[in-house]
Design a protein around this motif. Structure first.
Motif, PDB file in Angstrom:
ATOM      1  N   ASN A  51       0.825  -1.194   0.000  1.00 50.32           N
ATOM      2  CA  ASN A  51       0.000   0.000   0.000  1.00 50.32           C
ATOM      3  C   ASN A  51       0.862   1.247   0.000  1.00 50.32           C
ATOM      4  O   ASN A  51       0.357   2.360   0.027  1.00 50.32           O
ATOM      5  CB  ASN A  51      -0.903   0.008   1.240  1.00 50.32           C
ATOM      6  CG  ASN A  51      -2.346  -0.194   0.842  1.00 50.32           C
ATOM      7  OD1 ASN A  51      -2.732   0.163  -0.267  1.00 50.32           O
ATOM      8  ND2 ASN A  51      -3.123  -0.784   1.722  1.00 50.32           N
TER       9      ASN A  51
ATOM     10  N   ARG B 283      -8.606   1.829   1.036  1.00 51.60           N
ATOM     11  CA  ARG B 283      -8.019   3.116   1.417  1.00 51.60           C
ATOM     12  C   ARG B 283      -6.933   3.483   0.410  1.00 51.60           C
ATOM     13  O   ARG B 283      -6.419   2.615  -0.299  1.00 51.60           O
ATOM     14  CB  ARG B 283      -7.425   3.027   2.821  1.00 51.60           C
ATOM     15  CG  ARG B 283      -6.334   1.988   2.992  1.00 51.60           C
ATOM     16  CD  ARG B 283      -5.990   1.770   4.447  1.00 51.60           C
ATOM     17  NE  ARG B 283      -6.987   0.933   5.097  1.00 51.60           N
ATOM     18  CZ  ARG B 283      -6.939  -0.406   5.087  1.00 51.60           C
ATOM     19  NH1 ARG B 283      -5.975  -1.043   4.450  1.00 51.60           N
ATOM     20  NH2 ARG B 283      -7.875  -1.112   5.681  1.00 51.60           N
ATOM     21  N   PRO B 284      -6.602   4.763   0.328  1.00 48.88           N
ATOM     22  CA  PRO B 284      -5.552   5.174  -0.609  1.00 48.88           C
ATOM     23  C   PRO B 284      -4.176   4.696  -0.142  1.00 48.88           C
ATOM     24  O   PRO B 284      -4.020   4.232   0.989  1.00 48.88           O
ATOM     25  CB  PRO B 284      -5.644   6.695  -0.617  1.00 48.88           C
ATOM     26  CG  PRO B 284      -6.400   7.070   0.598  1.00 48.88           C
ATOM     27  CD  PRO B 284      -7.229   5.904   0.984  1.00 48.88           C
ATOM     28  N   ASN B 285      -3.184   4.833  -1.027  1.00 48.11           N
ATOM     29  CA  ASN B 285      -1.813   4.455  -0.686  1.00 48.11           C
ATOM     30  C   ASN B 285      -1.288   5.354   0.423  1.00 48.11           C
ATOM     31  O   ASN B 285      -1.839   6.404   0.718  1.00 48.11           O
ATOM     32  CB  ASN B 285      -0.917   4.585  -1.914  1.00 48.11           C
ATOM     33  CG  ASN B 285      -1.262   3.538  -2.966  1.00 48.11           C
ATOM     34  OD1 ASN B 285      -1.193   3.777  -4.150  1.00 48.11           O
ATOM     35  ND2 ASN B 285      -1.672   2.356  -2.519  1.00 48.11           N
TER      36      ASN B 285
ATOM     37  N   LEU C  44      -3.343  10.715   2.340  1.00 42.77           N
ATOM     38  CA  LEU C  44      -4.007  10.869   1.049  1.00 42.77           C
ATOM     39  C   LEU C  44      -5.534  10.760   1.160  1.00 42.77           C
ATOM     40  O   LEU C  44      -6.250  11.093   0.227  1.00 42.77           O
ATOM     41  CB  LEU C  44      -3.502   9.828   0.050  1.00 42.77           C
ATOM     42  CG  LEU C  44      -2.078  10.024  -0.477  1.00 42.77           C
ATOM     43  CD1 LEU C  44      -1.777   9.003  -1.557  1.00 42.77           C
ATOM     44  CD2 LEU C  44      -1.890  11.421  -1.015  1.00 42.77           C
ATOM     45  N   ALA C  45      -6.004  10.275   2.287  1.00 45.81           N
ATOM     46  CA  ALA C  45      -7.448  10.179   2.461  1.00 45.81           C
ATOM     47  C   ALA C  45      -8.067  11.559   2.645  1.00 45.81           C
ATOM     48  O   ALA C  45      -9.269  11.743   2.470  1.00 45.81           O
ATOM     49  CB  ALA C  45      -7.781   9.297   3.664  1.00 45.81           C
TER      50      ALA C  45
ATOM     51  N   MET D  26      -4.697  15.192  -1.004  1.00 51.37           N
ATOM     52  CA  MET D  26      -4.720  14.472  -2.275  1.00 51.37           C
ATOM     53  C   MET D  26      -4.595  15.454  -3.437  1.00 51.37           C
ATOM     54  O   MET D  26      -3.856  15.225  -4.388  1.00 51.37           O
ATOM     55  CB  MET D  26      -6.045  13.685  -2.362  1.00 51.37           C
ATOM     56  CG  MET D  26      -6.200  12.847  -3.604  1.00 51.37           C
ATOM     57  SD  MET D  26      -5.044  11.479  -3.639  1.00 51.37           S
ATOM     58  CE  MET D  26      -4.935  11.220  -5.402  1.00 51.37           C
TER      59      MET D  26
ATOM     60  N   ASN E  61      -6.149   6.339  -6.605  1.00 50.57           N
ATOM     61  CA  ASN E  61      -6.119   6.840  -5.227  1.00 50.57           C
ATOM     62  C   ASN E  61      -7.238   7.826  -4.944  1.00 50.57           C
ATOM     63  O   ASN E  61      -7.706   7.947  -3.825  1.00 50.57           O
ATOM     64  CB  ASN E  61      -4.771   7.506  -4.942  1.00 50.57           C
ATOM     65  CG  ASN E  61      -3.728   6.489  -4.581  1.00 50.57           C
ATOM     66  OD1 ASN E  61      -3.723   5.950  -3.479  1.00 50.57           O
ATOM     67  ND2 ASN E  61      -2.851   6.176  -5.527  1.00 50.57           N
ATOM     68  N   TYR E  62      -7.658   8.523  -5.994  1.00 54.32           N
ATOM     69  CA  TYR E  62      -8.728   9.516  -5.838  1.00 54.32           C
ATOM     70  C   TYR E  62     -10.095   8.826  -5.797  1.00 54.32           C
ATOM     71  O   TYR E  62     -10.895   9.065  -4.896  1.00 54.32           O
ATOM     72  CB  TYR E  62      -8.666  10.503  -7.003  1.00 54.32           C
ATOM     73  CG  TYR E  62      -9.936  11.258  -7.271  1.00 54.32           C
ATOM     74  CD1 TYR E  62     -10.344  12.300  -6.434  1.00 54.32           C
ATOM     75  CD2 TYR E  62     -10.734  10.930  -8.363  1.00 54.32           C
ATOM     76  CE1 TYR E  62     -11.517  12.986  -6.696  1.00 54.32           C
ATOM     77  CE2 TYR E  62     -11.906  11.610  -8.621  1.00 54.32           C
ATOM     78  CZ  TYR E  62     -12.300  12.636  -7.780  1.00 54.32           C
ATOM     79  OH  TYR E  62     -13.456  13.309  -8.025  1.00 54.32           O
TER      80      TYR E  62
ATOM     81  N   LEU F  23     -10.687   5.515  -5.571  1.00 58.27           N
ATOM     82  CA  LEU F  23     -10.657   4.272  -4.790  1.00 58.27           C
ATOM     83  C   LEU F  23     -11.415   3.151  -5.488  1.00 58.27           C
ATOM     84  O   LEU F  23     -11.991   2.275  -4.856  1.00 58.27           O
ATOM     85  CB  LEU F  23     -11.216   4.495  -3.386  1.00 58.27           C
ATOM     86  CG  LEU F  23     -10.396   5.446  -2.519  1.00 58.27           C
ATOM     87  CD1 LEU F  23     -11.015   5.595  -1.131  1.00 58.27           C
ATOM     88  CD2 LEU F  23      -8.962   4.958  -2.397  1.00 58.27           C
TER      89      LEU F  23
END
Lengths: 392, 304, 319
Positions: C90, C153-155, C162-163, C168, C236-237, C239
């Motif tokens: 991750n 969840r994002p990296n 990044l959440a 982000m 990531n944006y 998900l």
């Protein structure tokens, strides 16, 4: 795509700088994401209309609490459904409903539940959220996918079929369908054929069924794809030799109309049909016909029940969703009159209910339209097999 | 054996439909040098117009007429207002303009015909199936599609090889300047070819309407396959389009029938069917890539 | 001129979020992030489209591959057994370079085969490879098939969450700015000169002793890596990664963004992305049938707007 009061409009005009503040008298907003376009679009339309019917009967209220339905089309795309849900969550909606397809639900539910919002399903009941991954804020007012099709397997046994061919689209609900069928079916499965969810030409599948020559075909294709399937099945001359046994979704009221005579004598399984002989059901069918000038499908029935269920919950907290525990407890009680008959929730918030075998027959002594006539009850007070794995 | 024979017919039927779309596209591509991404939109317009007329009048013939007219007129309109301005331009701009028109057409059709796809009945004389021996019953409607495809192929062959217009078309595909030098109003020829291509799309659309779902986006799904057909066959060549269409039709239908079964020997049905479907869908692109690498101009190119 | 526009744009990118927050538009951050990601993909595509004069109609495949590398690595962390002994990851510092590398490799592969053709055939062969990737992703049942992969969840990046949408956004803007600066340096370098010479007259350039194939291939690979990075950020944006990320319609969208802004200007496509995502946002809020207006706008740009929004301003050539 159709966020009515999205802030982008305001951004474009860049005039008003104040966001609307939450107000005590504001109606409770319910995010209703469903499939309105594509050949399966009428499924979502029927759910939306039935939900609105339930609201209309109380003058825009459910359980005495004013509600507002915020409807968005997911176009049968998980990504679009998720985007719509994210937008709604950002605008402060805490209660969601309406999703037709299990794969869309699979993309939407985790985000909704992670935000401590509620989801009440009007249709999809995938196995993924019924067992270990069950959630206290996730309620299914319709059915659990597998359980529905287990009734089909049981019906096949009782009809004496020994060799069957199974068909379903290759997505969550389709895989659940064949799992559920195989769980109760005692004969041999000649072939499991998976189609694509947006497929509309089944010529290859017809050719395979013909070459396998089974006793019966059990196929699950909801919406427009199902209409095409039954029509092509009939056109390929297969209905003369191999009978069809289907879950109600594969030949709902609308599809029966669209396929003309193609479904005559076919067997269906389900929890309800417009012919269900209870006062509540008869009143619902009459009201729906009066409001929309068409006969409701099973999707409409499920959505109507879900609306009533939500109403029972809202009544208990007087529309205040911040009282999440009380709202949840009220939903779990399922204190509403389901038009399908007996209804209660299992530990995993999925229904415990009866399933019936029906046959399509000409009404009015052979002269009227095709209607599903109940042959017998196949499962009584049935609970899905995943409930055991749920820790709730 | 039965399965193979039925799949041959299915492949033929798919090929016939692809050919009706590809013939027009390849001429537009070959003669005018225009990449027309909205060719599939004409197919959709034809299907919707046909479906609408059939539902209103109950007559399939009226549907065919309406489909040809609707798709043809829309094609002419688009050619005169937009495509005409793009002949001398880079492919990039043709791609963008016709891509924009796809978005527009899809939305316009939604607005006009609603989101619920219309249901079209197979006309009485073409419904049901005929026994072809060995227990095989084949739907008449699909046979009709094969026949229509064959008629279109023969008609086009006659048109292209035996008539004056056809001569101009061939000359245009070979050498655009030469036709200009002959004193022919090239603009009229272009408009006619474009409109004719749209009419063929309309025909394919209305023939497909009772068999498949009439829906928004049906055009894009088949458009890309149509491009594969003409690139394999050779741009600008009607003969190439026919060969390409049959090739793609057969590869697709045979793959669909047998690949999942083969894969089921190794994988579970859910994986085998998904993998099979994916591989079959990808197979025609693999075919195209190979053809392009080995013979960059396609199998039967128009220009020598 | 170019410098002034670049710095003006940079300033706007940095202050957009505070302004939006001050005006109380919570959706704005999400919209701006989407814009930055589109812009990154468009700048990368412009490298081959504008400077290499190679009309790639399959660039979405790199966008999807980048996204899927992120999605699949995350999937193995949370849901599944190790992949070839690898537990998945991750961590952005591990996954993002892998994703870009994978895109580079795919770009090299596709580029080597596709560059044997030119013109219409190049458009079609890139389309073909894009479709192959699309159907490959559809058939990956283990990774969601048609439905795609959901990320929990994002990296993770040390020190950054990044959440948080604002974080982000700034990560995306940083990626956009750094990548655009790199591309601008690139096209001004000797390498860029060769590309331009090839575009103007291939024969003359070859006579001057330039190897066309290797230069174009390198441009294609770099472009693929940039588009892949955009895919990484998108995963990531949103998900959620789906095969649709590789669809030809997505390739078409990217192309539209580049032409809208100005082909062969690098900065133009950023403006194009702003207008495109802005149109989408504003129109879809005003009417459900927003495509009815966006379609004709694209047509008008194609027919009349020969140099795009910033093309004339930046005094670069257009195709």
């Amino acid at each position: 795509m159709m966020a009515k009061n999205s802030l982008f409009a305001a951004l474009a005009l860049s005039v008003l700088a104040t966001a609307p503040a939450a107000h005590a008298a504001d109606p409770v907003k319910i995010g209703f994401i469903t499939t309105l376009s594509t050949p399966a679009g009428y499924l979502g339309a029927d759910q939306r209309d039935a939900f609105l019917l339930a609201m209309g009967e109380e003058g825009g209220k459910l359980g005495g609490v004013p509600v507002e339905l915020v409807v968005e089309d997911d176009g049968l795309k998980p990504a679009s459904g998720k985007q719509a849900a994210d937008r709604m969550l950002q605008s402060g909606i805490k209660l969601f409903s309406g999703i037709t397809f299990s794969n869309v639900l699979g993309a939407v539910a985790p985000g909704v539940l992670a935000a401590d919002a509620f989801y009440v399903s009007t249709n999809a009941g995938p196995s993924t959220f019924a067992g270990k991954e069950c959630n206290k804020n996730y309620f299914v007012a319709s059915y659990q996918n597998d359980a529905f099709h287990s009734a089909g397997g049981q019906a096949a046994n009782e009809l004496g079929y020994k060799k069957v061919v199974l068909l379903a689209p290759n997505y969550q609900a389709g895989r659940d369908a064949l799992e559920g069928f195989k769980r109760t079916f005692k004969g041999t499965v000649e072939a499991e054929i998976y189609t694509k969810l947006d497929q509309n030409d089944f010529s290859v599948e017809m050719a395979r069924i013909r070459s396998l020559a089974p006793d019966a075909v059990y196929q699950f294709h909801p919406g427009g794809a199902g209409i095409t399937f039954v029509k092509q099945y009939n056109n390929a001359g297969l209905s003369k030799t191999v009978p069809l046994l289907m879950p109600g979704f594969s030949l709902d009221t609308r599809m029966i109309e669209a396929t003309g005579n193609a479904g005559d004598r076919a067997y269906l399984t389900g929890i309800w049909s417009p012919e269900t002989d209870t006062p509540a059901s008869k009143a619902f069918v009459a009201a729906f016909r009066k409001a929309y000038n068409r006969t409701p499908t099973l999707y409409a029935q499920q959505a109507y029940d879900a609306a009533k269920l939500i109403g029972s919950g809202l009544k208990a907290v007087n529309g205040d969703l911040t009282k999440a525990d009380a709202f949840r407890a009220a939903l779990k009680k399922a204190d509403f009159k389901s038009i399908r008959g007996d209804f209660k929730f299992g530990n995993n918030n999925h229904p415990i209910q009866n399933y019936y075998l029906m046959q399509l027959q000409r009404s009015e002594g052979g002269a009227g339209p095709l209607v599903p006539v109940v042959v017998r009850q196949v499962l009584k007070d049935d609970q899905d097999v995943y409930a055991k794995a749920c820790a709730l | 054996m039965l399965l193979i024979f039925e799949q041959l017919l299915n492949g033929l039927q798919y090929g016939a439909m692809l050919f009706m779309l590809a013939a027009g596209l390849t001429l537009i591509f070959g003669i005018m040098g225009v990449i027309n991404l909205m060719h599939g939109s004409f197919y959709m317009v034809g299907a919707y117009c046909g479906a609408f007329a059939i539902i209103q009048t109950g007559s399939f013939l009226a549907g065919v007429l309406c489909a040809l007219l609707g798709a043809g007129l829309y094609g002419l309109l688009v050619e005169v207002t937009i495509i005409r301005k793009l002949y001398q331009r880079d492919h990039l701009y043709q791609v963008l303009a016709t891509f924009g028109m796809i978005l527009f057409t899809n939305q316009a059709m939604t607005l006009i015909f609603g989101r619920t796809p219309p249901m079209v009945e197979i006309p009485a004389i073409l419904s049901g199936s005929v026994p072809l021996g060995g227990g095989l019953e084949y739907p008449i409607m699909r046979l009709a599609l094969i026949v229509v495809g064959a008629v279109v192929a023969v008609g086009l062959w006659y048109l292209v090889t035996r008539t004056r217009v056809g001569m101009l078309v061939r000359a245009g595909a070979d050498d655009r300047e030469m036709v200009d030098a002959l004193g022919i109003d090239i603009r009229k020829l272009y408009t006619a070819v474009f409109g004719f291509g749209a009419v063929l799309c309309g025909l394919a659309g209305v023939m497909a309407a009772p068999l498949l779902a009439v829906e928004i986006g049906m055009g894009e799904r088949i458009l890309i396959t149509t491009f594969v057909v003409i690139v394999i066959g050779g741009v600008g060549s009607v003969r190439g389009a026919l060969v390409g269409a049959l090739l793609v039709g057969m590869v697709d239908s045979m793959g669909r029938a047998f690949l999942p079964q083969l894969l089921q020997l190794v994988f579970t049905p859910t994986i085998a069917d998904a993998l099979g479907a994916g591989l079959v869908s990808a197979s025609i692109y693999v075919l195209m890539a190979i053809v392009l690498i080995v013979r960059p101009k396609g199998l039967l190119p128009a220009r020598g | 001129m170019r410098q002034r526009i670049a710095f003006g744009g940079l300033f706007l990118l940095l202050v957009a979020v505070p302004i939006a927050q001050w005006l109380n538009y919570p959706f704005a951050v999400s919209f701006l992030t989407r814009f930055a990601i589109y812009a990154l993909a468009a700048v990368s595509l412009d490298l081959v489209l504008g400077y290499g004069a190679l009309v790639s109609f399959g660039h979405a495949m790199f966008f999807a591959l980048g996204g899927y590398v992120v999605g699949i690595s995350a999937f193995h962390v949370t849901d599944a057994e190790p992949l070839f002994g690898w537990l998945g990851s991750n961590s952005a510092l591990i996954v993002w370079p892998i994703a870009m590398l994978a895109c580079g490799v795919l770009g090299a592969l596709v580029g080597m085969l596709a560059l044997r053709t030119s013109g219409v055939q190049f458009i079609m062969i890139t389309l073909a490879f894009g479709q192959m990737v699309y159907f490959l992703l559809v058939s990956l049942q283990a990774y969601g098939g048609d439905d795609g992969l959901l990320m929990k969840r994002p990296n993770t990046i040390p020190g950054l969450n990044l959440a948080n949408p604002t974080v982000m956004y700034y990560v995306c803007v940083t990626a956009l700015v750094v990548w655009t600066a790199f591309c601008m340096r690139l096209v001004d370098s000797h390498f860029g000169m060769v590309l331009r010479a090839l575009r103007q007259s291939e024969r003359r350039a070859i006579n001057l002793g330039v190897a066309p194939h290797s230069h174009r291939l390198l441009a294609f690979i770099i472009s693929a890596m940039g588009t892949g990075l955009a895919g990484v950020l998108w995963a990531n944006y949103a998900l959620l990664v789906t095969p649709d990320m590789a669809s030809w319609a997505k390739s078409g969208e990217f192309m539209a963004v580049v032409i809208l802004g100005g082909v062969g200007t690098l900065l133009g496509p950023i403006a194009g992305a702003l207008v495109f995502t802005g149109l989408e946002g504003v129109m879809s809020a005003l009417t459900e049938h927003w495509m009815l207006f966006v379609g004709p706008i694209l047509v008008l740009v194609a027919v009349y707007g020969r140099s795009g929004l910033l093309g004339a301003l930046l005094k670069e050539r257009h195709v």
